[in-house]
Write a protein that holds these residues in place. Structure first.
Motif, PDB file in Angstrom:
ATOM      1  N   HIS A   1       0.888  -1.328  -0.431  1.00  0.00           N
ATOM      2  CA  HIS A   1       0.105  -0.254   0.022  1.00  0.00           C
ATOM      3  C   HIS A   1       0.648   1.597   0.244  1.00  0.00           C
ATOM      4  CE1 HIS A   1      -3.515  -2.590   0.523  1.00  0.00           C
ATOM      5  NE2 HIS A   1      -3.157  -2.998   1.379  1.00  0.00           N
ATOM      6  N   ILE A   2       2.406   0.928   0.440  1.00  0.00           N
ATOM      7  CA  ILE A   2       2.837   2.363   0.815  1.00  0.00           C
ATOM      8  C   ILE A   2       4.008   2.781  -0.212  1.00  0.00           C
ATOM      9  CG2 ILE A   2       4.493   3.776   2.465  1.00  0.00           C
ATOM     10  CD1 ILE A   2       2.887   2.466   4.534  1.00  0.00           C
ATOM     11  N   LEU A   3       4.708   1.699  -0.582  1.00  0.00           N
ATOM     12  CA  LEU A   3       5.370   1.894  -1.730  1.00  0.00           C
ATOM     13  C   LEU A   3       5.395   1.885  -2.974  1.00  0.00           C
ATOM     14  CD1 LEU A   3       8.797  -1.000  -2.008  1.00  0.00           C
ATOM     15  CD2 LEU A   3       7.018  -1.397  -4.017  1.00  0.00           C
ATOM     16  N   PRO A   4       3.892   1.380  -3.440  1.00  0.00           N
ATOM     17  CA  PRO A   4       3.640   1.253  -4.478  1.00  0.00           C
ATOM     18  C   PRO A   4       3.122   3.051  -5.189  1.00  0.00           C
ATOM     19  CG  PRO A   4       2.799  -0.107  -3.625  1.00  0.00           C
ATOM     20  CD  PRO A   4       3.470   0.046  -2.940  1.00  0.00           C
ATOM     21  N   ARG A   5       2.612   4.045  -3.537  1.00  0.00           N
ATOM     22  CA  ARG A   5       1.917   5.024  -4.557  1.00  0.00           C
ATOM     23  C   ARG A   5       3.434   5.169  -3.703  1.00  0.00           C
ATOM     24  NH1 ARG A   5      -2.457   2.490  -1.123  1.00  0.00           N
ATOM     25  NH2 ARG A   5      -3.842   3.303  -2.229  1.00  0.00           N
ATOM     26  N   ILE A   6       4.678   5.560  -3.106  1.00  0.00           N
ATOM     27  CA  ILE A   6       5.568   6.650  -3.018  1.00  0.00           C
ATOM     28  C   ILE A   6       6.412   6.401  -5.075  1.00  0.00           C
ATOM     29  CG2 ILE A   6       7.713   6.699  -1.952  1.00  0.00           C
ATOM     30  CD1 ILE A   6       6.406   5.334   0.495  1.00  0.00           C
ATOM     31  N   ALA A   7       6.521   5.010  -5.026  1.00  0.00           N
ATOM     32  CA  ALA A   7       7.409   4.917  -6.481  1.00  0.00           C
ATOM     33  C   ALA A   7       6.553   5.839  -7.347  1.00  0.00           C
ATOM     34  CB  ALA A   7       7.577   3.816  -6.490  1.00  0.00           C
ATOM     35  N   SER A   8       5.381   5.242  -7.191  1.00  0.00           N
ATOM     36  CA  SER A   8       4.691   5.806  -8.796  1.00  0.00           C
ATOM     37  C   SER A   8       4.965   7.366  -9.092  1.00  0.00           C
ATOM     38  CB  SER A   8       3.007   6.151  -8.685  1.00  0.00           C
ATOM     39  OG  SER A   8       2.526   6.638  -7.959  1.00  0.00           O
ATOM     40  N   PHE A   9       5.305   7.775  -7.577  1.00  0.00           N
ATOM     41  CA  PHE A   9       6.403   9.311  -7.948  1.00  0.00           C
ATOM     42  C   PHE A   9       7.027   9.330  -9.327  1.00  0.00           C
ATOM     43  CE2 PHE A   9       3.610  10.069  -4.156  1.00  0.00           C
ATOM     44  CZ  PHE A   9       2.791  10.792  -5.091  1.00  0.00           C
ATOM     45  N   PHE A  10       8.021   8.735  -9.501  1.00  0.00           N
ATOM     46  CA  PHE A  10       9.453   8.549  -9.284  1.00  0.00           C
ATOM     47  C   PHE A  10       9.547   7.553 -11.085  1.00  0.00           C
ATOM     48  CE2 PHE A  10       9.534   8.772  -5.618  1.00  0.00           C
ATOM     49  CZ  PHE A  10      10.793  10.592  -5.154  1.00  0.00           C
ATOM     50  N   SER A  11       8.547   6.445 -11.217  1.00  0.00           N
ATOM     51  CA  SER A  11       8.712   5.808 -11.867  1.00  0.00           C
ATOM     52  C   SER A  11       7.282   5.143 -12.456  1.00  0.00           C
ATOM     53  CB  SER A  11       9.878   4.262 -10.781  1.00  0.00           C
ATOM     54  OG  SER A  11      10.172   3.520 -11.998  1.00  0.00           O
ATOM     55  N   ARG A  12       8.033   3.952 -13.288  1.00  0.00           N
ATOM     56  CA  ARG A  12       6.335   3.189 -13.845  1.00  0.00           C
ATOM     57  C   ARG A  12       5.655   2.324 -12.914  1.00  0.00           C
ATOM     58  NH1 ARG A  12       7.243  -2.033 -18.541  1.00  0.00           N
ATOM     59  NH2 ARG A  12       5.117  -2.437 -17.566  1.00  0.00           N
ATOM     60  N   SER A  13       4.560   3.229 -13.155  1.00  0.00           N
ATOM     61  CA  SER A  13       3.583   2.632 -11.302  1.00  0.00           C
ATOM     62  C   SER A  13       3.234   1.147 -11.180  1.00  0.00           C
ATOM     63  CB  SER A  13       2.800   3.447 -11.219  1.00  0.00           C
ATOM     64  OG  SER A  13       1.523   2.946 -11.561  1.00  0.00           O
TER      65      SER A  13
ATOM     66  N   ALA B   1       5.122  -1.267 -12.307  1.00  0.00           N
ATOM     67  CA  ALA B   1       6.289  -2.146 -11.509  1.00  0.00           C
ATOM     68  C   ALA B   1       6.626  -2.466  -9.886  1.00  0.00           C
ATOM     69  CB  ALA B   1       7.379  -1.344 -12.022  1.00  0.00           C
ATOM     70  N   TYR B   2       5.696  -1.260  -9.397  1.00  0.00           N
ATOM     71  CA  TYR B   2       5.974  -1.369  -8.084  1.00  0.00           C
ATOM     72  C   TYR B   2       4.610  -2.001  -7.485  1.00  0.00           C
ATOM     73  CZ  TYR B   2      10.623   0.466  -8.129  1.00  0.00           C
ATOM     74  OH  TYR B   2      11.596   0.280  -8.585  1.00  0.00           O
ATOM     75  N   ARG B   3       3.725  -2.447  -9.035  1.00  0.00           N
ATOM     76  CA  ARG B   3       2.567  -2.807  -7.867  1.00  0.00           C
ATOM     77  C   ARG B   3       3.065  -5.033  -7.992  1.00  0.00           C
ATOM     78  NH1 ARG B   3      -0.790   0.457 -10.718  1.00  0.00           N
ATOM     79  NH2 ARG B   3      -1.137  -0.670 -12.021  1.00  0.00           N
ATOM     80  N   TYR B   4       3.781  -4.338  -9.483  1.00  0.00           N
ATOM     81  CA  TYR B   4       4.226  -5.717  -9.711  1.00  0.00           C
ATOM     82  C   TYR B   4       5.566  -6.909  -8.835  1.00  0.00           C
ATOM     83  CZ  TYR B   4       7.145  -9.414 -11.857  1.00  0.00           C
ATOM     84  OH  TYR B   4       8.723 -10.506 -11.655  1.00  0.00           O
ATOM     85  N   LEU B   5       5.727  -5.726  -7.841  1.00  0.00           N
ATOM     86  CA  LEU B   5       6.693  -5.932  -7.245  1.00  0.00           C
ATOM     87  C   LEU B   5       6.281  -7.033  -6.101  1.00  0.00           C
ATOM     88  CD1 LEU B   5      10.242  -5.853  -5.597  1.00  0.00           C
ATOM     89  CD2 LEU B   5       9.183  -4.401  -4.854  1.00  0.00           C
ATOM     90  N   PRO B   6       5.198  -6.395  -4.626  1.00  0.00           N
ATOM     91  CA  PRO B   6       5.029  -7.078  -4.008  1.00  0.00           C
ATOM     92  C   PRO B   6       3.664  -8.122  -4.331  1.00  0.00           C
ATOM     93  CG  PRO B   6       3.722  -4.669  -4.619  1.00  0.00           C
ATOM     94  CD  PRO B   6       4.538  -5.107  -5.427  1.00  0.00           C
ATOM     95  N   GLU B   7       2.860  -8.291  -5.271  1.00  0.00           N
ATOM     96  CA  GLU B   7       2.546  -9.256  -5.421  1.00  0.00           C
ATOM     97  C   GLU B   7       3.245 -10.838  -6.173  1.00  0.00           C
ATOM     98  OE1 GLU B   7      -0.770  -8.876  -8.703  1.00  0.00           O
ATOM     99  OE2 GLU B   7       0.143 -10.453 -10.206  1.00  0.00           O
ATOM    100  N   SER B   8       4.797 -10.050  -7.352  1.00  0.00           N
ATOM    101  CA  SER B   8       5.779 -10.976  -7.175  1.00  0.00           C
ATOM    102  C   SER B   8       6.221 -11.903  -5.933  1.00  0.00           C
ATOM    103  CB  SER B   8       6.845 -11.111  -8.625  1.00  0.00           C
ATOM    104  OG  SER B   8       7.773  -9.905  -7.828  1.00  0.00           O
ATOM    105  N   VAL B   9       6.211 -11.361  -5.313  1.00  0.00           N
ATOM    106  CA  VAL B   9       7.062 -11.763  -3.455  1.00  0.00           C
ATOM    107  C   VAL B   9       5.613 -12.581  -3.149  1.00  0.00           C
ATOM    108  CG1 VAL B   9       6.943 -11.538  -1.601  1.00  0.00           C
ATOM    109  CG2 VAL B   9       8.566 -10.064  -3.447  1.00  0.00           C
ATOM    110  N   ASP B  10       4.011 -12.419  -3.298  1.00  0.00           N
ATOM    111  CA  ASP B  10       2.842 -13.404  -2.523  1.00  0.00           C
ATOM    112  C   ASP B  10       3.377 -14.453  -3.442  1.00  0.00           C
ATOM    113  OD1 ASP B  10       2.462 -11.180  -0.856  1.00  0.00           O
ATOM    114  OD2 ASP B  10       0.644 -10.568  -2.365  1.00  0.00           O
ATOM    115  N   PHE B  11       3.738 -14.645  -5.159  1.00  0.00           N
ATOM    116  CA  PHE B  11       3.461 -15.656  -5.673  1.00  0.00           C
ATOM    117  C   PHE B  11       5.093 -16.919  -5.433  1.00  0.00           C
ATOM    118  CE2 PHE B  11      -0.076 -13.526  -7.704  1.00  0.00           C
ATOM    119  CZ  PHE B  11      -0.862 -14.634  -7.870  1.00  0.00           C
ATOM    120  N   PHE B  12       6.438 -15.895  -4.988  1.00  0.00           N
ATOM    121  CA  PHE B  12       7.327 -16.849  -5.041  1.00  0.00           C
ATOM    122  C   PHE B  12       6.678 -18.418  -3.913  1.00  0.00           C
ATOM    123  CE2 PHE B  12      12.103 -16.786  -3.933  1.00  0.00           C
ATOM    124  CZ  PHE B  12      12.029 -17.575  -5.053  1.00  0.00           C
TER     125      PHE B  12
END
Ligand SMILES: C[S@@+](CC[C@H](N)C(=O)[O-])C[C@H]1O[C@@H](n2cnc3c(N)ncnc32)[C@H](O)[C@@H]1O
Length: 239
Positions: free
Chosen positions: A176-188, A190-201
């Motif tokens: 909830h926090i990291l994707p919102r902060i990251a979206s100001f700087f980068s492709r948004s 990507a930082y929703r993929y990150l937590p989802e990929s950890v959940d699927f690992f």
């Protein structure tokens, strides 16, 4: 319902394009969003795998090269970094030129089809890259193939924290926090993929099982910082 695909060729193309797109802000966001703890985790990782001077090292999914550069601060070794994303490789090459290092080389390539001979490296590292691979078993059999007898595989990845309370805090931050902060700087996305990929690992024990099924004689698990990150070490038989 997952937003992203977590296996197969569709994942590979998505991952390649995503890392190309986020490459300019990758280093900054890594350190900023983790409050610098990613640097500590990579140092711990390198220490755990007990690299020896003179080793030949392959750093798979090298990104912008930080694992290789960190290894060179402590060891006299020769390193090849390999990554799927041409833009990440370009950044790594630029950093190596800036540091005037000639014992580290970066090339574009796929973990599932390594352009290396059988039994050619002493140590293979992969830091926060394994989760992004489309087929874990194919990559692990490639890792086993290129490692010399007695060689070591080191994987550093995010894990599910063991403490319930840390898991809740980490989940809140990561989803909830990291994707919102990251979206100001980068492709948004990507930082929703990150937590989802950890959940699927897969779980720690499933990863160890996969390492052993790929031929490694033994595998170790070392949790870092409440199990937010984990180091896996696979040992190839001496024979
Ligand atoms: C999160 S970054 C990690 C980079 C670096 N190792 C680090 O610790 O910062 C993941 C990297 O894995 C790479 N990658 C993903 N799938 C790959 C594959 N099949 N083969 C090689 N690299 C891959 C991506 O391009 C990306 O640079």
């Amino acid at each position: 319902m997952p937003e992203f695909t977590h296996t197969g060729d569709e994942k590979k193309e998505f991952v390649r394009k995503m890392f190309d797109d986020i490459s300019p802000s990758y280093d900054f966001l890594n350190h900023f969003l983790s409050l610098g703890i990613d640097i500590y985790w990579r140092k711990k990782f390198i220490k755990k795998i007990e690299i020896q001077d003179g080793n030949t090292i392959l750093d798979v999914a090298c990104g912008t090269g930080d694992v290789g550069f960190q290894i060179l601060t402590k060891h006299s070794v020769s390193i090849t970094g390999i990554d799927l994303s041409p833009k990440m490789v370009e950044l790594a090459q630029g950093k190596a030129r800036g540091k005037k290092l000639d014992n580290i080389t970066f090339i574009e390539g796929d973990a599932e089809n390594l352009p290396l001979d059988d039994n050619s490296v002493d140590c293979l590292t992969i830091s926060y890259g394994f989760r992004n691979i489309s087929n874990y078993e194919t990559a692990l059999s490639e890792f086993y193939r290129v490692l010399k007898p007695g060689g070591k595989l080191g994987i550093l990845e995010f894990s599910k924290p063991k403490s319930k309370i840390i898991d809740i805090i980490f989940h809140l931050y990561f989803h909830h926090i990291l994707p919102r902060i990251a979206s100001f700087f980068s492709r948004s996305d990507a930082y929703r993929y990150l937590p989802e990929s950890v959940d699927f690992f897969p779980s720690r024990h499933d990863i160890c099982r996969k390492i052993i099924y790929s031929g490694f004689k033994r595998a170790e698990i070392h949790d870092l910082t409440f199990g937010i990150s984990t180091v896996f070490i696979g040992f190839k038989d001496e024979k």
